[in-house]
Design an enzyme around this catalytic site. Structure first.
Site: not given
Length: 663
Positions: A510, A513-515, A620
């Site tokens: 996560i 992928r997020e940051s 995502y």
């Protein structure tokens, strides 16, 4: 009592003397290092002060002698030359560009010179420093204005491209547009077309302004536009031929049908089928109208339009539209249709892990196990969600295609001395992270493959996790998995995974992928930190955990951010009975949407993922789950044997509302 040295035993005196001698030697050896460190700090302070003064054009505050040998001296020179534009001669600009060809500084000054020369009307100087069409609308307008005298054909082509947009352009374009209008390159047909683009974009002020520049011959077209503005269905009632020589028809019907299709796709298609055979419009306008109709018919699943859509789509090779048609066939379990529409894709598009996987699924459902296994084998060569899903169906390990890199210490020492590396380090020391990033990624873009990997190795050794990930992206190092998925904040992920009962590799997936492991990342929506936690969500989670509200800046702390993100994904896992696909979708799109998707979902995991209507969330989920498998494999030394992207339950459970823990 004062103890005299001579009162000590001889052995103690000798030992003490030896320690003193050792201390003196150590001090003597370390003194040059300490002095060098102090000098370096002083040089950086002088550079920081000089750069601040240069930005404010306070040249009396710049000690040029103190910074002339500093690796960042070029930054002060950049501001000095920039301040002298547009009077600065082109040869001086070009000289600076040559001297700083290995830094962003050269192109920055080129861009500034183009803008300043253009504003001042020094067009010969502009062309002397330009290196093809520049970036940015204002600079492009100046560039093509400069071309009007020496290359009118190029100026006309570039100017028309800048004119044909449905929004206002900067003042820098006024001279270019005015000249092209006086030359007849931009005439009433071009004014009308731009007016229609503005109308379509909702730019009513620009549309009105352009309308005032049209003569009486366009009155009928203006009246038709007003009629359509109140009722798109009037497309069947307005004249087919509008404007001089019907020149208004194409742009008008394209803009009106765009709005009609978005408002009521089924009615828009019915109207289009009535008027299309009789409209004297250009092929590009007709193609744009029909593309909109196909797109919205498929996205909105309008079955009544399907026959026309399929007939029209059979005459096209539009990859995006064909993807939508395949996804529609998957949603309907039309396995023969899946294969038919896949076959219409261009070979380069069809040769993708995702489409090989779905070809395998279709062949399997149709009973052709041999072809199914062949397609799955092709898909399993890919390192992605569907590649891993195909490998699972074949019962084989995942194809990581892991690239390993190593450099000897001698070469690493050379890399540390590279000018771009030295400038990056210096910029970080004086607290200029934005400029440091520009230096670094510019160096990666210019580097050879080996040099780019050497820079990635340097970033890894320096612990620059976010820079390392971005370096692999900029340098297209897709197989360098140990750099693309570094062990950043590993202890925090393991700790909070253990405390919340969440798979730590899922947490890593996560965050990646997020940051991309940037602890200071802030999204346009306001999500913050490694796991992109919204401030409002952080407040709620802090209350739930019984800790202080971190506020918008406290949430950027890596450990706290991971703790909050771990708690939120745990809550989503609880909501969906431990299902990571649904929980990951909820982390991205919100649980309310996922609840609705599950209500209408196909029952199998892969069909559920492919049916997610938001492209961002669909990609995502695939990324997070495949990333977690990669992280686990890397923790096993790069071996995927025994690693499974999904649990047996996640692969076999029904993806419907039964996944909800609370119905």
């Amino acid at each position: 009592m004062r103890l005299r040295y001579s009162a000590l035993p001889f052995s103690a005196r000798r030992s003490g003397a030896r320690r003193i001698a050792t201390l003196l030697t150590t001090l003597a050896l370390s003194l040059p290092f300490v002095q060098a460190q102090a000098q370096a700090q002083a040089d950086d302070r002088a550079m920081r002060d000089a750069l601040e003064a240069a930005r404010n054009q306070q040249w009396e505050g710049v000690d040029f002698g103190a910074i002339e040998a500093h690796p960042l001296a070029g930054y002060v020179e950049y501001h000095r030359l920039r301040s002298r534009l547009p009077q600065l001669e082109p040869r001086q600009v070009l000289g600076f560009i040559d001297r700083h060809a290995d830094s962003p500084l050269g192109e920055w000054l080129r861009g500034q010179a183009i803008a300043q020369y253009g504003h001042a009307g020094r067009y010969d100087s502009l062309l002397a420093v330009a290196d093809g069409e520049p970036a940015g609308t204002a600079r492009q307008c100046y560039y093509y204005t400069a071309k009007l005298g020496s290359d009118p054909a190029t100026a006309a082509e570039g100017g028309l491209g800048l004119w044909m947009v449905g929004r206002s352009q900067p003042d820098a374009c006024d001279t270019l547009f005015g000249t092209l209008r006086s030359q007849g390159v931009i005439g009433e047909p071009q004014i009308w077309e731009r007016k229609m683009l503005a109308w379509q974009a909702g730019e009513s002020g620009l549309a009105s302004f352009l309308g005032r520049q049209l003569g009486s011959r366009w009155e009928g077209a203006r009246a038709a536009m007003e009629q359509l503005g109140g009722d798109f269905a009037a497309v069947t009632r307005v004249p087919a031929c509008l404007g001089p020589e019907c020149r208004a028809s194409g742009p008008l019907f394209a803009a009106a049908m765009h709005g009609f299709t978005r408002a009521d796709t089924e009615a828009a298609l019915e109207a289009w089928r009535k008027i299309a055979p009789h409209l004297p419009i250009e092929r590009e306008h007709r193609a744009g109208i029909e593309r909109d109709l196909i797109f919205y018919s498929l996205v909105r699943d309008i079955r009544h339009n399907r026959g026309w859509v399929d007939q029209s789509l059979a005459e096209r090779s539009d990859a995006d539209l064909l993807e939508l048609r395949v996804r529609a066939a998957l949603g309907e379990r039309d396995w023969r249709g899946v294969l038919e529409w896949l076959s219409r894709m261009e070979p380069d598009t069809r040769d993708d892990t995702r489409w090989h996987y779905w070809a395998g699924r279709a062949q399997e459902q149709l009973g052709d196990d041999t072809r199914a296994r062949e397609a799955y084998a092709r898909a399993a060569e890919g390192r992605s969600f569907f590649g891993f899903a195909a490998a699972d169906r074949l019962g084989q390990p995942y194809a990581l295609n892991l690239e390993r890199n190593g450099f000897d210490e001698s070469f690493r020492d050379q890399v540390a001395g590279w000018p771009a590396v030295q400038r990056t380090e210096a910029l970080l020391r004086i607290n200029e992270p934005g400029l440091a990033a520009s230096e670094w990624y510019g160096a990666v873009e210019r580097a050879t493959a080996r040099e780019a990997r050497a820079l990635a190795d340097y970033a890894q050794r320096r612990g620059w996790h976010a820079k390392l990930v971005q370096t692999t992206i900029t340098g297209r190092m897709w197989d360098a998995l140990e750099w693309r998925f570094p062990e950043a904040y590993r202890e925090h992920f393991l700790h909070w995974g253990r405390m919340t009962g969440v798979d730590p590799y899922l947490l890593m997936g996560i965050a990646r992928r997020e940051s991309a492991y940037n602890p200071e990342a802030v999204s346009p929506a306001g999500a913050r930190g490694l796991m992109q936690v919204m401030p409002g969500t952080a407040t709620q989670l802090a209350r739930q955990l019984g800790i202080s509200d971190p506020g918008p800046y406290g949430v950027l702390d890596p450990e706290l951010n991971i703790r909050l993100g771990s708690t939120y994904i745990r809550d989503m896992l609880d909501r969906y009975r431990g299902n990571r696909i649904a929980a990951a979708a909820a982390y991205n799109a919100g649980p309310g949407r996922v609840d609705r998707w599950l209500a209408d979902a196909p029952e199998e995991f892969d069909l559920f993922v492919e049916s997610i209507p938001f492209r961002e969330t669909r990609l995502y989920v695939q990324a997070v789950l495949s990333y977690r498998a990669i992280f686990e494999s890397l923790a096993n030394g790069g071996d995927s044997q025994g690693v499974s992207m999904l649990s047996p339950t996640e692969k076999t459970v029904r993806y419907d509302r039964s996944l909800l823990a609370r119905n």
